[in-house]
Write an enzyme that holds these catalytic residues in place. Structure first.
Site, PDB file in Angstrom:
ATOM      1  N   GLY A 223      47.826 -34.908 -36.743  1.00 14.69           N
ATOM      2  CA  GLY A 223      47.961 -33.513 -36.302  1.00 14.69           C
ATOM      3  C   GLY A 223      47.860 -32.559 -37.478  1.00 14.69           C
TER       4      GLY A 223
ATOM      5  CB  SER B 104      47.226 -27.378 -35.402  1.00 16.15           C
ATOM      6  OG  SER B 104      48.138 -26.593 -34.719  1.00 16.15           O
ATOM      7  N   GLY B 105      49.350 -25.943 -37.299  1.00 16.43           N
ATOM      8  CA  GLY B 105      50.792 -25.748 -37.463  1.00 16.43           C
ATOM      9  C   GLY B 105      51.387 -26.426 -38.694  1.00 16.43           C
TER      10      GLY B 105
ATOM     11  N   GLY C 222      51.503 -29.574 -39.583  1.00 18.04           N
ATOM     12  CA  GLY C 222      50.652 -30.591 -40.207  1.00 18.04           C
ATOM     13  C   GLY C 222      49.639 -29.966 -41.153  1.00 18.04           C
TER      14      GLY C 222
ATOM     15  CB  SER D  72      62.414 -32.107 -32.199  1.00 20.26           C
ATOM     16  OG  SER D  72      63.168 -31.053 -31.647  1.00 20.26           O
TER      17      SER D  72
ATOM     18  CE1 TYR E  25      58.421 -32.041 -28.491  1.00 19.04           C
ATOM     19  CE2 TYR E  25      60.631 -31.118 -28.722  1.00 19.04           C
ATOM     20  CZ  TYR E  25      59.384 -31.413 -29.260  1.00 19.04           C
ATOM     21  OH  TYR E  25      59.116 -31.094 -30.573  1.00 19.04           O
TER      22      TYR E  25
HETATM   23  N1  NAP Z   1      57.290 -26.001 -33.829  1.00 18.82           N
HETATM   24  C1  NAP Z   1      58.538 -26.342 -33.646  1.00 18.82           C
HETATM   25  O1  NAP Z   1      59.433 -25.498 -33.431  1.00 18.82           O
HETATM   26  C2  NAP Z   1      58.927 -27.782 -33.708  1.00 18.82           C
HETATM   27  C3  NAP Z   1      60.291 -28.091 -33.617  1.00 18.82           C
HETATM   28  C4  NAP Z   1      60.678 -29.425 -33.688  1.00 18.82           C
HETATM   29  C5  NAP Z   1      59.724 -30.405 -33.862  1.00 18.82           C
HETATM   30  N2  NAP Z   1      58.401 -30.077 -33.938  1.00 18.82           N
HETATM   31  C6  NAP Z   1      57.431 -31.158 -34.104  1.00 18.82           C
HETATM   32  O2  NAP Z   1      56.531 -30.855 -35.125  1.00 18.82           O
HETATM   33  C7  NAP Z   1      55.300 -31.563 -34.921  1.00 18.82           C
HETATM   34  C8  NAP Z   1      54.117 -30.644 -35.187  1.00 18.82           C
HETATM   35  O3  NAP Z   1      54.111 -29.637 -34.204  1.00 18.82           O
HETATM   36  P1  NAP Z   1      53.678 -28.137 -34.492  1.00 18.82           P
HETATM   37  O4  NAP Z   1      54.854 -27.290 -34.202  1.00 18.82           O
HETATM   38  O5  NAP Z   1      52.996 -28.020 -35.782  1.00 18.82           O
HETATM   39  O6  NAP Z   1      52.670 -27.894 -33.270  1.00 18.82           O
HETATM   40  P2  NAP Z   1      51.075 -27.801 -33.216  1.00 18.82           P
HETATM   41  O7  NAP Z   1      50.586 -26.727 -34.094  1.00 18.82           O
HETATM   42  O8  NAP Z   1      50.740 -27.739 -31.768  1.00 18.82           O
HETATM   43  O9  NAP Z   1      50.619 -29.188 -33.829  1.00 18.82           O
HETATM   44  C9  NAP Z   1      50.636 -30.370 -33.079  1.00 18.82           C
HETATM   45  C10 NAP Z   1      49.527 -31.250 -33.567  1.00 18.82           C
HETATM   46  O10 NAP Z   1      49.553 -32.471 -32.807  1.00 18.82           O
HETATM   47  C11 NAP Z   1      48.220 -32.733 -32.400  1.00 18.82           C
HETATM   48  N3  NAP Z   1      48.110 -33.562 -31.211  1.00 18.82           N
HETATM   49  C12 NAP Z   1      48.553 -33.302 -29.960  1.00 18.82           C
HETATM   50  N4  NAP Z   1      48.157 -34.288 -29.127  1.00 18.82           N
HETATM   51  C13 NAP Z   1      47.453 -35.183 -29.859  1.00 18.82           C
HETATM   52  C14 NAP Z   1      46.754 -36.384 -29.567  1.00 18.82           C
HETATM   53  N5  NAP Z   1      46.666 -36.873 -28.328  1.00 18.82           N
HETATM   54  N6  NAP Z   1      46.160 -37.048 -30.582  1.00 18.82           N
HETATM   55  C15 NAP Z   1      46.182 -36.563 -31.842  1.00 18.82           C
HETATM   56  N7  NAP Z   1      46.790 -35.409 -32.183  1.00 18.82           N
HETATM   57  C16 NAP Z   1      47.414 -34.728 -31.184  1.00 18.82           C
HETATM   58  C17 NAP Z   1      47.643 -31.350 -32.128  1.00 18.82           C
HETATM   59  O11 NAP Z   1      46.232 -31.448 -32.050  1.00 18.82           O
HETATM   60  P3  NAP Z   1      45.378 -30.355 -31.228  1.00 18.82           P
HETATM   61  O12 NAP Z   1      45.252 -29.177 -32.122  1.00 18.82           O
HETATM   62  O13 NAP Z   1      44.096 -31.070 -30.978  1.00 18.82           O
HETATM   63  O14 NAP Z   1      46.140 -30.053 -29.976  1.00 18.82           O
HETATM   64  C18 NAP Z   1      48.138 -30.614 -33.353  1.00 18.82           C
HETATM   65  O15 NAP Z   1      47.331 -30.888 -34.464  1.00 18.82           O
HETATM   66  C19 NAP Z   1      55.381 -32.125 -33.510  1.00 18.82           C
HETATM   67  O16 NAP Z   1      55.687 -33.504 -33.579  1.00 18.82           O
HETATM   68  C20 NAP Z   1      56.538 -31.368 -32.890  1.00 18.82           C
HETATM   69  O17 NAP Z   1      57.194 -32.117 -31.884  1.00 18.82           O
HETATM   70  C21 NAP Z   1      57.982 -28.775 -33.877  1.00 18.82           C
END
Ligand code: NAP
Length: 335
Positions: free
Chosen positions: A24, A27-28, A30, A160, A194
């Site tokens: 990942g 985006s975000g 990652g 999380s 989740y």
């Molecule tokens: N943001 C928060 O507040 C928060 C809080 C707690 C934990 N987290 C955790 O942090 C991590 C990163 O999330 P983020 O906040 O940075 O959100 P994000 O920007 O939506 O990033 C999520 C990443 O996961 C990828 N992904 C989703 N489904 C996938 C699949 N089938 N195969 C491969 N990659 C896939 C997405 O790819 P696409 O771009 O192709 O969709 C994207 O690159 C996640 O594990 C999330 O649970 C986030």
């Protein structure tokens, strides 16, 4: 060991010669992790299911740090275990070392559906896809540690704090979907799915850490990034009514920390020398002292709750995931 670590990107040492993969990474959180590792000379594979989105991320990083020479797109879709294994096997042919593995990809807030393997999608992608990918590349991680005894190898699992809300994993329920005409129950189910997937991330991290414990130079840990406004809060495909989506998005936008701060716990675990100095292993890291809104660049080790520490449950999850993987691979022996 200190209770709190103050961490900035300047604490990341020179990483030239090291190889990382960030799931990942397009985006975000990652993307920031990929950027900061690459900026310190690490070769970073941006593992993404979309070449277009990965290349867009690489272009953004280039604009930010002035170069993209350490960044490589790597195709990985975690939706099916077979696909994740095939990607991992192709990675094994590409590289002879893997120093940093950040299992970051994840989704939430989506419709209740099954993956082609027959598992509820949040559990399937957030846990099973990573299980298949990480366990397949694990021999390379171990070899990297064994061949380079003076270097440290890290595995970081993005979880999380939502895991704290999870009830014990029901292994029949992970094969089912849920639909209700009442928005309240739909929301409860979405949060429940989740939280369960994030509890699975904790179990996976703890079991992995246990598996490699003989190796002194492998550090397996998990982190919560805080509340961060990223694409995960794009709830346009969620089953929630518009007003719930609006509240969810606004909450993250107004009260979340910025994505650079949100990436710090993962970067601390991926590269900071204090992880080694304090022998941080099998641990869960939270940002502190608040979860969002105000952020003081502090990071602390959070005690994992009783359910998260339950050894029987995590062994049961490992066994379940191994069986699911075996079945997924067998069901397609002639594909
Ligand atoms: N943001 C928060 O507040 C928060 C809080 C707690 C934990 N987290 C955790 O942090 C991590 C990163 O999330 P983020 O906040 O940075 O959100 P994000 O920007 O939506 O990033 C999520 C990443 O996961 C990828 N992904 C989703 N489904 C996938 C699949 N089938 N195969 C491969 N990659 C896939 C997405 O790819 P696409 O771009 O192709 O969709 C994207 O690159 C996640 O594990 C999330 O649970 C986030």
């Amino acid at each position: 060991m200190p209770d709190v670590f103050n961490f900035t990107f300047n604490d990341i040492p020179n990483l030239e010669g090291k190889v990382a993969i960030v799931t990942g990474g397009n985006s975000g959180l990652g993307e920031v992790v990929s950027r900061e590792l690459a900026c310190k000379g690490c070769k970073v594979y941006i593992a993404s299911r979309s070449r277009t989105r990965a290349e867009a991320a690489i272009a953004r990083i280039k604009t930010s740090i002035g170069t993209d020479e350490n960044l490589v797109f790597f195709e990985l879709d975690l939706e099916t275990m077979r696909g994740a294994v095939a990607a991992a096997e192709s990675f094994l042919k590409l590289e002879s070392r893997l120093d940093i593995l950040v299992a970051n990809a994840g989704l939430g807030g989506i419709k209740s559906e099954l993956t082609p393997d027959g598992f509820e999608r949040t559990f399937g992608v957030n846990h099973l896809g990573h299980f298949a990918f990480v366990t397949t590349v694990l021999p390379l991680v171990i070899r990297t540690a064994d061949d380079n005894v003076d270097s440290q190898v890290r595995i970081v699992i993005m979880t999380s704090k939502s895991y704290e809300k999870s009830s014990p994993i029901d292994f029949e329920d992970v094969k089912t979907t849920y639909h209700s005409k009442f928005a309240f129950f739909t929301l409860q189910d979405l949060l429940r799915r989740y939280a369960r997937s994030k509890l699975a991330n904790i179990y996976f991290m703890r079991e992995l850490a246990d598996l490699v414990k003989e190796r002194k130079n492998i550090y397996v840990n998990a982190c919560h990034p805080g509340l961060v406004y990223t694409n995960i809060f794009d709830l346009s495909t969620s089953p929630l009514p518009w007003y719930m989506r609006y509240i969810g998005e606004r909450q993250a936008k107004w009260f979340g920390v910025n994505v650079n701060d949100g990436a710090k716990p993962a970067l601390f675990l991926a590269a900071d020398r204090r992880v080694i100095e304090n022998d941080v292993k099998g641990a869960l890291i939270y940002p502190g002292p608040t979860d969002g809104f105000i952020y003081f660049s502090n990071i602390y080790i959070r005690k994992i709750n009783q359910l998260g520490m339950d050894v029987q449950s995590r062994k049961k999850l490992w066994q379940f995931s191994e069986n699911a993987l075996k079945k997924a691979l067998e069901s397609c022996s002639e594909c």
